[in-house]
Design an enzyme around this catalytic site. Structure first.
Site, PDB file in Angstrom:
ATOM      1  N   HIS A 214       0.815  -1.229   0.000  1.00 50.06           N
ATOM      2  CA  HIS A 214       0.000   0.000   0.000  1.00 50.06           C
ATOM      3  C   HIS A 214       0.849   1.280   0.000  1.00 50.06           C
ATOM      4  CE1 HIS A 214       0.800  -0.306   4.329  1.00 50.06           C
ATOM      5  NE2 HIS A 214       0.467   0.967   4.432  1.00 50.06           N
ATOM      6  N   LYS A 218       5.893   5.482  -1.441  1.00 51.74           N
ATOM      7  CA  LYS A 218       6.794   6.278  -0.593  1.00 51.74           C
ATOM      8  C   LYS A 218       8.237   6.212  -1.067  1.00 51.74           C
ATOM      9  CE  LYS A 218       4.226   6.732   3.654  1.00 51.74           C
ATOM     10  NZ  LYS A 218       4.047   6.248   5.029  1.00 51.74           N
ATOM     11  N   HIS A 268      -6.031   4.439   0.235  1.00 55.76           N
ATOM     12  CA  HIS A 268      -5.981   4.026   1.639  1.00 55.76           C
ATOM     13  C   HIS A 268      -5.881   5.207   2.610  1.00 55.76           C
ATOM     14  CE1 HIS A 268      -1.584   4.225   0.778  1.00 55.76           C
ATOM     15  NE2 HIS A 268      -1.441   4.446   2.067  1.00 55.76           N
TER      16      HIS A 268
END
Ligand SMILES: [Fe+2]
Length: 351
Positions: A214, A218, A268
């Site tokens: 998820h 990053k 999310h």
């Protein structure tokens, strides 16, 4: 059915069935077809032909007279095309019936032979019908084989891609002591919560994968922002928020078969009240898979040491989830998560 012991067929010979109410025509045709190495039988009516096919299975070639007592050759052709589409059908027609024979071609007959027959011609036509049928079968085989091979390769490529993505996710966490093990915990929390919500099968597999990956976006977030101990500036917040979109872009090759994974990466951080990002979705507009990961991701963030805040106990974190249910989190998901892990002192991977 007539027996024709004159030319025993070689083993594995293609089977041929002659259908004609005239015994002399039948005998002549069977002889000439057997002489070319085929296994050949004959019957005197359309009904007898269908009975034989039902009992013994399809034949490679069926030669049928058009005019016969009872059901005629046209009716037989229609039945055979429907039930045994791989059978090559050749019609026999008297000169007067040529128009009917041509109509038969439109209905799927491969060829027609005009009576009176020239027996050499029969052999040529049968050979041609067999060749045409073989080509059709081979074509279909290659097509199916090719499709399954392409599917197999696509799955293999996807597996390679996923292995790479998982390695990337783990590498991402390894450089950050605070988030180590985060993706595996989120994965396990999400799967067990999804099970309590009644999900099974492929959906569950995709939740497992999506939850694990998820935060893959990053990879594009600056470390100084990622690990900033103080409050984020609006610009830094926007920068970190981009990991949802980047994650979706990274995982885009999975779009066709695993949209659930992409929904998790993108959504999310959405909130039920529309205050989330990146799309400010409200309530049910947020895919359920993303609502699940939102809850378990927040729980793990709260119960893990993070650079920017103190750790909470699992009980405190549960209370916080309940407090925010309906605004931030889906209450049903919070309930399911609680049901999946009823004892907050015994959480997997914590300790
Ligand atoms: Fe995230």
């Amino acid at each position: 059915m007539d027996a024709h012991p004159e030319f025993p067929p070689p083993p594995g010979a293609a089977r041929c069935l002659v259908v004609d109410d005239d015994p002399q025509v039948r005998a002549a045709l069977v002889r000439v077809i057997q002489a070319q190495g085929l296994a050949c039988e004959s019957v005197d009516s359309a009904d007898a032909a269908l009975a034989l096919l039902a009992e013994q299975g399809e034949v490679a070639v069926l030669i049928s007279d058009i005019r016969m007592p009872g059901n005629d050759g046209v009716a037989l052709l229609t039945e055979v095309r429907g039930r045994y589409p791989d059978t090559a059908v050749i019609m026999l027609s008297a000169v007067a019936d040529v128009q009917i024979a041509v109509d038969c071609l439109k209905k799927g007959a491969l060829d027609y032979i005009a009576k009176p027959m020239i027996l050499d011609e029969v052999q040529t036509r049968v050979t041609r019908a067999l060749e045409k049928r073989d080509l059709t079968l081979q074509n279909r085989f290659y097509q199916q084989h090719l499709e399954s091979e392409v599917r197999r390769q696509r799955i293999r490529i996807q597996e390679f891609f996923l292995e790479g993505a998982q390695t990337l996710a783990h590498a991402l966490e390894a450089k950050d002591a605070y988030t180590r093990g985060h993706s595996q915990r989120v994965r396990d929390y999400a799967v067990r919560t999804a099970v309590v919500l009644g999900f099974t099968g492929d959906f569950l597999d995709n939740v497992r994968l999506g939850a694990e990956l998820h935060d893959i976006g990053k990879i594009g977030t600056r470390e100084s922002v990622l690990n900033k101990p103080s409050r984020l500036t609006p610009a830094e917040f926007l920068h970190i928020a981009e990991h949802t979109l980047l994650g979706e872009r990274i995982l885009a090759p999975l779009a066709r078969e695993r949209p659930v994974v992409l929904h998790i990466a993108r959504s999310h951080h959405e909130r039920l009240d529309g205050d989330g990002f990146p799309d400010h979705l409200h309530g049910d507009a947020i895919p359920i898979e993303a609502r699940i990961v939102a809850v378990v991701d927040a729980f793990d963030a709260m119960t893990t040491n993070r650079a920017y805040r103190d750790t909470r106990s699992p009980v405190e974190a549960y209370e916080e989830l309940h407090r925010c249910a309906g605004l931030h989190f889906d209450p049903e998901v919070v309930k399911a998560f609680r049901a999946a892990f009823p004892d907050p002192t015994r959480l997997p991977l914590h300790g």
